[in-house]
Design a protein around this motif. Sequence first.
Motif, PDB file in Angstrom:
ATOM      1  N   GLY A 140     -93.749  16.334  71.934  1.00  0.00           N
ATOM      2  CA  GLY A 140     -92.937  16.764  73.085  1.00  0.00           C
ATOM      3  C   GLY A 140     -91.487  16.936  72.709  1.00  0.00           C
ATOM      4  N   ARG A 141     -90.949  15.954  72.005  1.00  0.00           N
ATOM      5  CA  ARG A 141     -89.542  16.050  71.599  1.00  0.00           C
ATOM      6  C   ARG A 141     -89.354  17.182  70.592  1.00  0.00           C
ATOM      7  N   LEU A 142     -90.303  17.339  69.670  1.00  0.00           N
ATOM      8  CA  LEU A 142     -90.208  18.407  68.681  1.00  0.00           C
ATOM      9  C   LEU A 142     -90.237  19.779  69.363  1.00  0.00           C
ATOM     10  N   ALA A 143     -91.121  19.937  70.342  1.00  0.00           N
ATOM     11  CA  ALA A 143     -91.208  21.223  71.057  1.00  0.00           C
ATOM     12  C   ALA A 143     -89.916  21.524  71.794  1.00  0.00           C
ATOM     13  N   MET A 144     -89.334  20.486  72.443  1.00  0.00           N
ATOM     14  CA  MET A 144     -88.078  20.694  73.171  1.00  0.00           C
ATOM     15  C   MET A 144     -86.940  21.011  72.209  1.00  0.00           C
ATOM     16  N   ASP A 145     -86.904  20.350  71.063  1.00  0.00           N
ATOM     17  CA  ASP A 145     -85.862  20.663  70.072  1.00  0.00           C
ATOM     18  C   ASP A 145     -85.983  22.108  69.586  1.00  0.00           C
ATOM     19  N   GLN A 146     -87.236  22.533  69.365  1.00  0.00           N
ATOM     20  CA  GLN A 146     -87.430  23.921  68.936  1.00  0.00           C
ATOM     21  C   GLN A 146     -86.991  24.908  70.016  1.00  0.00           C
ATOM     22  N   LEU A 147     -87.263  24.555  71.276  1.00  0.00           N
ATOM     23  CA  LEU A 147     -86.832  25.405  72.384  1.00  0.00           C
ATOM     24  C   LEU A 147     -85.309  25.515  72.440  1.00  0.00           C
ATOM     25  N   ARG A 148     -84.659  24.351  72.286  1.00  0.00           N
ATOM     26  CA  ARG A 148     -83.190  24.374  72.311  1.00  0.00           C
ATOM     27  C   ARG A 148     -82.635  25.220  71.157  1.00  0.00           C
ATOM     28  N   GLU A 149     -83.248  25.084  69.994  1.00  0.00           N
ATOM     29  CA  GLU A 149     -82.768  25.846  68.841  1.00  0.00           C
ATOM     30  C   GLU A 149     -82.960  27.351  69.066  1.00  0.00           C
ATOM     31  N   GLN A 150     -84.122  27.726  69.618  1.00  0.00           N
ATOM     32  CA  GLN A 150     -84.377  29.149  69.858  1.00  0.00           C
ATOM     33  C   GLN A 150     -83.432  29.715  70.924  1.00  0.00           C
ATOM     34  N   SER A 151     -83.203  28.924  71.983  1.00  0.00           N
ATOM     35  CA  SER A 151     -82.281  29.392  73.033  1.00  0.00           C
ATOM     36  C   SER A 151     -80.869  29.537  72.485  1.00  0.00           C
ATOM     37  N   SER A 152     -80.485  28.633  71.586  1.00  0.00           N
ATOM     38  CA  SER A 152     -79.148  28.728  70.980  1.00  0.00           C
ATOM     39  C   SER A 152     -79.022  30.005  70.145  1.00  0.00           C
ATOM     40  N   LEU A 153     -80.075  30.347  69.413  1.00  0.00           N
ATOM     41  CA  LEU A 153     -80.061  31.576  68.622  1.00  0.00           C
ATOM     42  C   LEU A 153     -79.939  32.808  69.524  1.00  0.00           C
ATOM     43  N   MET A 154     -80.676  32.799  70.644  1.00  0.00           N
ATOM     44  CA  MET A 154     -80.619  33.939  71.567  1.00  0.00           C
ATOM     45  C   MET A 154     -79.241  34.059  72.201  1.00  0.00           C
ATOM     46  N   ILE A 155     -78.666  32.929  72.576  1.00  0.00           N
ATOM     47  CA  ILE A 155     -77.322  32.951  73.160  1.00  0.00           C
ATOM     48  C   ILE A 155     -76.298  33.414  72.128  1.00  0.00           C
ATOM     49  N   MET A 156     -76.494  33.010  70.871  1.00  0.00           N
ATOM     50  CA  MET A 156     -75.571  33.432  69.808  1.00  0.00           C
ATOM     51  C   MET A 156     -75.586  34.959  69.666  1.00  0.00           C
ATOM     52  N   VAL A 157     -76.771  35.568  69.776  1.00  0.00           N
ATOM     53  CA  VAL A 157     -76.873  37.031  69.696  1.00  0.00           C
ATOM     54  C   VAL A 157     -76.101  37.680  70.834  1.00  0.00           C
ATOM     55  N   GLU A 158     -76.253  37.128  72.047  1.00  0.00           N
ATOM     56  CA  GLU A 158     -75.550  37.687  73.198  1.00  0.00           C
ATOM     57  C   GLU A 158     -74.036  37.524  73.060  1.00  0.00           C
ATOM     58  N   GLU A 159     -73.601  36.380  72.558  1.00  0.00           N
ATOM     59  CA  GLU A 159     -72.159  36.166  72.383  1.00  0.00           C
ATOM     60  C   GLU A 159     -71.588  37.116  71.332  1.00  0.00           C
ATOM     61  N   LYS A 160     -72.387  37.435  70.322  1.00  0.00           N
ATOM     62  CA  LYS A 160     -71.939  38.399  69.320  1.00  0.00           C
ATOM     63  C   LYS A 160     -71.782  39.780  69.946  1.00  0.00           C
ATOM     64  N   LEU A 161     -72.729  40.151  70.814  1.00  0.00           N
ATOM     65  CA  LEU A 161     -72.612  41.417  71.540  1.00  0.00           C
ATOM     66  C   LEU A 161     -71.375  41.429  72.424  1.00  0.00           C
ATOM     67  N   LEU A 162     -71.107  40.282  73.066  1.00  0.00           N
ATOM     68  CA  LEU A 162     -69.946  40.173  73.949  1.00  0.00           C
ATOM     69  C   LEU A 162     -68.656  40.411  73.174  1.00  0.00           C
ATOM     70  N   LEU A 163     -68.551  39.794  71.984  1.00  0.00           N
ATOM     71  CA  LEU A 163     -67.362  39.974  71.157  1.00  0.00           C
ATOM     72  C   LEU A 163     -67.221  41.430  70.712  1.00  0.00           C
ATOM     73  N   GLN A 164     -68.330  42.030  70.321  1.00  0.00           N
ATOM     74  CA  GLN A 164     -68.291  43.422  69.869  1.00  0.00           C
ATOM     75  C   GLN A 164     -67.827  44.351  70.990  1.00  0.00           C
ATOM     76  N   ARG A 165     -68.329  44.120  72.210  1.00  0.00           N
ATOM     77  CA  ARG A 165     -67.945  44.986  73.330  1.00  0.00           C
ATOM     78  C   ARG A 165     -66.480  44.790  73.695  1.00  0.00           C
ATOM     79  N   ALA A 166     -65.991  43.570  73.594  1.00  0.00           N
ATOM     80  CA  ALA A 166     -64.579  43.311  73.887  1.00  0.00           C
ATOM     81  C   ALA A 166     -63.681  44.030  72.886  1.00  0.00           C
TER      82      ALA A 166
END
Length: 463
Positions: free
Chosen positions: A156-182
Amino acid sequence: MSDETRSGDMIKQEWLTKVGLSLALFLLVLISFITFNSVDQFASSSRLVEHTHLVIKQIDQVVSDLKDAESTQRGYLITGDGIFLKTHYDILAQLPSQIATLRGLTYDNPAQRKSIDVFEGLIDKKIAVMRSGINALEERNAFHSDEIAALVGGEGRLAMDQLREQSSLMIMVEEKLLLQRAQEVEAKARSTKLWILFGNLLAIVLLLSAFWLILWEIKHRRRAQRKIEKNAAQLELTNKELESFSYSVSHDLRSPLRAIDGYSRMFEEDFADRLDDEGRRLLSVIRVSSKKMGQLIDDLLAFSRMGRKPVDSAKVDMNALVDEVWTEVCASSKTVLPLKKTNLPAVWGDQALLRQVWMNLLANAVKYSSKKEEQIVEITAKQSEHEVVYTVRDNGVGFDMRFYNKLFGVFQRLHTENEFPGTGVGLAIAQRVIVRHGGRIWAESKPDEYTIFNFSLPKEAVA
């Protein structure tokens, strides 16, 4: 110099004058187009930035729901209380729609769609781990604390850690897009400023050259007419006025648009009879174009500043504010109209900004109903627990609801300039003010019958 030579020189100077005025007009139109295009790109970039924030928010929401589901599962394992289990299943029931929303927001991003597939797989894995713990409790009826810790931890903890890591990667992609558009917005803004600066300077040079050619032409005509007319004093005074005018133009470079419009108007008043129809037409087009461009730039600056101006919240007496604005609108439109108004509840907000909203809505109501024999403008209000909805209704020309998506856009108009003057920024400013107050604005209409604008404001100040 023979009359034929003099006539040829005058024709040449007149042609050069028209060329100079035409080039100046072309530059004004070009700069207007560049400005409009820049505003359109700015609005598009703003929508993309907002879209990026929505994607990030949706990712965080999914992760938050999973945390809540995990917490309710843990509560069920510890207490065996069915309330925890019901809440757990209610949360899980919402996850498919949350994932679908996330997919919809990223439909144009193939990389993110693949990441969502991975994300959804991890969610299914986490749900399976939580379900296994619930099934085990139903088989045994109770767990020791160390058994609960083993169920919650481990996979359970391993699955949640993996989820957090994947969500962080997805958010990082969006933040990179945000910087590029700015960065893209900043680069386009710099380019637009340079175009406006150098374009205006060149237009002024062309106009000064055209004015100089006109002065030259007047000087030679005065010499030719001196033999048959005895108004040298008046011509000399005119020449001095023109020289003073030319001096003013050459030194007033701080506001080129006002210079173009002001001096064009003075020239039209004093020397319109000395130009042919085409020259007078070009001069009129320059004035209209410079005024329109100046208004477009002023409205763009007002729209931009509206986003940066801090909201100074205080209790606002809407009845007094509307009465004050209505008086000003009637004075500006030179009409005396009755206003049907119910009692308007007070709200918290920035009075100066809300005054701009009322000014735009009421001025539009008067303007677009001006062609009716009997103009009707009504203002009502409706309270709910947390907000007040204000309504402005008129019996004007209305608009086609098929074009509603353009209604609050910057420089978007549903009627032509010939029908009703304006730049199409007022409703965009009103929407920005209302949104910054934590409210919303919407409209409905039927052509040639009515238009209704509604906007809501919270009863309490927005933090």
